[in-house]
Design a protein around this motif. Sequence first.
Motif, short mmCIF file in Angstrom:
data_model
loop_
_atom_site.label_atom_id
_atom_site.label_comp_id
_atom_site.label_asym_id
_atom_site.label_seq_id
_atom_site.Cartn_x
_atom_site.Cartn_y
_atom_site.Cartn_z
N HIS A 189 50.43 -15.32 57.40
CA HIS A 189 49.10 -15.59 56.15
C HIS A 189 47.87 -16.20 56.64
O HIS A 189 46.69 -16.04 56.23
CB HIS A 189 49.92 -15.89 55.15
N ASP A 234 45.18 -13.30 57.52
CA ASP A 234 45.00 -13.07 55.95
C ASP A 234 43.80 -13.40 55.83
O ASP A 234 43.25 -12.99 54.51
CB ASP A 234 46.52 -13.18 54.50
N CYS A 257 45.28 -10.19 52.12
CA CYS A 257 46.34 -9.73 51.03
C CYS A 257 45.86 -8.34 49.87
O CYS A 257 45.19 -9.46 49.76
CB CYS A 257 47.06 -10.93 51.19
N ARG A 294 49.45 -4.10 58.08
CA ARG A 294 47.31 -4.79 57.22
C ARG A 294 46.25 -4.65 58.07
O ARG A 294 45.47 -3.63 57.90
CB ARG A 294 47.92 -6.46 57.99
#
Length: 266
Positions: free
Chosen positions: A138, A142, A34, A240
């Motif tokens: 996440h 991430d 991120c 992403r």
Amino acid sequence: MTWAGLESARVSTVQLADIVPQVDESAWELPSACPGWRVIDVIAHLGALAHEAVEPPAPDPSWPKNRERYHDLRVGERRGWSHDEVLDEWRRFTPLQLEILEQGQQVPQADEPVVVPGLGTYPRHLLADTMAFNVLCHLRYDLLAPGGPLPLVLPPPDDALIAPAVEFMLAGLPQMQGRELDATVDEPLVLDLTGPGGTTVTVLPAQGPHEHLSVVPGDTGATTRVRSTASNFVSWGTTRTSWRESCEITGAPATAEQFLDRLNII
């Protein structure tokens, strides 16, 4: 009701809790996938969301209107905290957040509209899908390799984990970007998501100057189609990764590309 979203959020939270003890002090400082956030900042973000769900702060007109910048603000407020302080907030408030989301599945409050600043308006029960999306995204995209810096392994996400995240993304798609995304859709577009969490929907153009595009279940027979796994959709739908690495387009490429180039679900 989105009981499936609540269960997905619980499972991903348990998986994250299992990962946390395996992260050493130096790894918390690694950059996550991120942009601008370290590994510990991702936990700070999830802890801040949980804290706000339990103890909503009074609105402040100085806060950024852009939701991503707002999240950056909240993470920035925790930059001076120790790793333990960040983890303590996340551990303390996440179970309480899950309790609140469970209460939100009950009638009559389940269908109450809830405004999420910068993201749109959702029935209260769907907020469970929001948490399912946040923790899954996440954690899986991430923090963990190959996208993130942590070389730790979890079982592949199954339908029960991915489907609620996708449900939230599709609910948010017409709301989060407003006119800038509306302008990219001038004819129906089928989005065919396969594998765990898979579904097929059609993105329809806005029907008037004061309307937004819409997402309806199923295949309406549109000529242009975008095909991807649902798991990859979580990644490219949030920018992403590039959609070009994951999507197969049939029909009119230009019609799909202008939509895919602009899409950015938060």
